[in-house]
Design a protein around this motif. Structure first.
Motif, short mmCIF file in Angstrom:
data_model
loop_
_atom_site.label_atom_id
_atom_site.label_comp_id
_atom_site.label_asym_id
_atom_site.label_seq_id
_atom_site.Cartn_x
_atom_site.Cartn_y
_atom_site.Cartn_z
N LEU A 27 6.09 -9.57 -2.87
CA LEU A 27 5.97 -8.53 -3.89
C LEU A 27 4.55 -7.93 -3.89
CD1 LEU A 27 7.17 -7.04 -6.34
CD2 LEU A 27 6.39 -8.94 -7.77
N ILE A 28 3.55 -8.78 -3.83
CA ILE A 28 2.16 -8.30 -3.81
C ILE A 28 1.92 -7.47 -2.54
CG2 ILE A 28 -0.28 -8.99 -3.78
CD1 ILE A 28 1.08 -9.57 -6.46
N ASP A 29 2.46 -7.93 -1.42
CA ASP A 29 2.34 -7.14 -0.18
C ASP A 29 2.93 -5.75 -0.36
OD1 ASP A 29 1.11 -9.13 1.21
OD2 ASP A 29 2.91 -9.84 2.23
N ARG A 30 4.10 -5.71 -1.02
CA ARG A 30 4.77 -4.42 -1.20
C ARG A 30 3.97 -3.51 -2.11
NH1 ARG A 30 10.16 -5.41 -3.20
NH2 ARG A 30 9.65 -4.35 -5.14
N VAL A 31 3.42 -4.08 -3.19
CA VAL A 31 2.59 -3.29 -4.11
C VAL A 31 1.43 -2.65 -3.34
CG1 VAL A 31 0.92 -3.51 -6.00
CG2 VAL A 31 3.20 -4.49 -6.23
#
Ligand code: G
Ligand code: MN
Length: 408
Positions: free
Chosen positions: A171-175
């Motif tokens: 999720l953090i990667d996607r953000v």
């Protein structure tokens, strides 16, 4: 998530609680009087050893080592070609015909499956011996199942932790990849003239429901990505600089870890350092002061000024302020709130005005929400302020449109 990814996540998660599994293996192995006990995971046609208790026989198998599942008893047991309890393998033609029976050798073998919480097979809980053991009975198998269940609940807990961990990390990667956040800028204003002195870049992550930036940075820290996320946000914030009027500085937030990563210098390269302020917030004690000092020095030689953020709040202590030698001191809003009604806050603020003057720093009062607060701060000699009374954080275009001197 693919099997391989789950497997890597489990490996990358050193917090995995192996002790309970090891205890279960050891207790069961010694109870049965056997030489080898292990917990395996099946990963893409392989049997991977996840925990082993085989004193003196460590050469036979290592944690993380693997073998082809097709060559193992486990495979035959799961398909029903071999029973879970085998007192002597040579009594069973299927076992006797398997090369591994003679290689290890294996004569006594007890093995029960371990399931994931969705009912799929994770692997096996096994004990074996190079000697036959004709005393093995169903009571041993029942006890084996009890210990296997203990191991199973530990496996399930570990899988859940690593799957949450890798989901959060994704999720953090996607953000970061999708830049799923917006920058807003809050004016920092001269309390006497009303002139715009600077603006603090603040980030707002897009999510439904909305979550405060602190929560996002906290999540990123849990998966070791807070520095990357902060750098991504800072890069985005820097884009404003080309539109910000000359003489107005841009203030950027960074944790001590991000500063100590040494990567801000490269991010700031090509930008006018003398128009940048880096606000260092301390939510945790600084781990490595020497590195932080060195990195701050490097930024200062680029002309960047250093601010201590949330000064006077619990986590930004006086010692840290003395040590950082900030060019700007941002007074935490807890000291500003109702300062007009509270002698203690007023005297602390006066002390800060004195400290700032003595050390050549300038003061910025944060969180000014009421006219009375602004007046007291001004009378105490605080030069600049920030807060909802003066202006809320807003998109850059709005801020630029509303630019120009204001009086309060
Ligand atoms: O820790 P730091 O000072 O960087 O935090 C800034 C945060 O404070 C931002 O999220 C901003 O929206 C918020 N903020 C700014 N001005 C005010 C104010 O006057 N009152 C309150 N409660 N919050 C404010
Ligand atoms: Mn700040």
């Amino acid at each position: 998530m693919s099997n391989i990814a789950a497997f890597q996540a489990a490996l990358a998660e050193p917090a995995v609680e192996r002790d309970a599994i090891f205890e279960a293996l050891h207790t069961m192995r010694t109870h049965l009087g056997m030489e080898i006990a292990y917990l395996s995971e099946f990963v893409d046609g392989k049997l991977v050893f996840r925990a082993i208790d085989a004193p003196g026989l460590e050469h036979l198998a290592q944690v993380g080592g693997s073998m082809d599942l097709a060559d193992t008893y486990c495979n035959q047991i799961l398909s029903g070609h071999l029973p879970q309890l085998i007192p002597d393998t040579l009594d069973l033609p299927v076992a006797a015909a398997m090369p591994i029976t003679h290689q290890i050798p294996i004569r006594a073998h007890v093995s029960v499956p371990i399931e994931r919480s969705d009912g799929s097979t994770y692997g096996m809980f096994c004990c074996l011996s190079p000697k036959p053991n004709t005393s093995l009975n169903n009571r041993d198998l029942a006890l084996m199942r009890v210990f296997a269940r203990l191991a199973q609940s530990e496996v399930q807990r570990t899988l859940e932790v690593s799957s949450n961990h890798s989901m959060l990390s994704d999720l953090i990667d996607r953000v970061m990849r999708e830049r799923a956040f917006d920058m807003v800028y809050q004016p920092i204003i001269d309390l006497r003239s009303g002139d715009l002195k600077g603006m603090e870049a603040l980030c707002r992550f897009r999510s439904d429901p909305y979550r405060a930036p602190d929560l996002w940075f906290g999540d990123a820290a849990r998966v070791g990505k807070s520095v990357l996320l902060e750098l991504t946000v800072i890069k985005m914030a820097l884009k404003a600089l080309q539109d910000v009027p000359a003489g107005v500085y841009l203030s950027l937030n960074a944790s001590p870890d991000t500063v100590a990563s040494g990567r801000l210098a490269e991010v700031f390269a090509g930008h006018p350092g003398d128009r940048l302020v880096i606000e260092v917030t301390e939510h945790a004690a600084v781990a490595d002061w020497a590195t932080l000092d060195r990195c701050l020095h490097a930024l200062r030689t680029m002309g960047v000024r250093v601010a201590i953020d949330d000064a006077g709040a619990g986590h930004s202590g006086l010692q840290q302020m003395v040590r950082l030698r900030p060019d700007l001191i941002k007074l935490d809003r807890s000291l500003v709130d109702r300062i007009d009604e509270d002698r203690a806050r007023r005297s602390l603020c006066a002390a800060m005005v004195h400290y700032a003057a003595e050390t050549g720093a300038s003061l910025v009062a944060e969180g000014i929400e009421r006219q009375e607060e602004a007046e007291v701060l001004r009378s105490l000699g605080v030069q600049t302020g920030q807060g909802y009374l003066l202006a809320r954080p807003m998109p850059l275009a709005d801020l630029l449109a509303s630019c120009g001197p204001k009086r309060h």
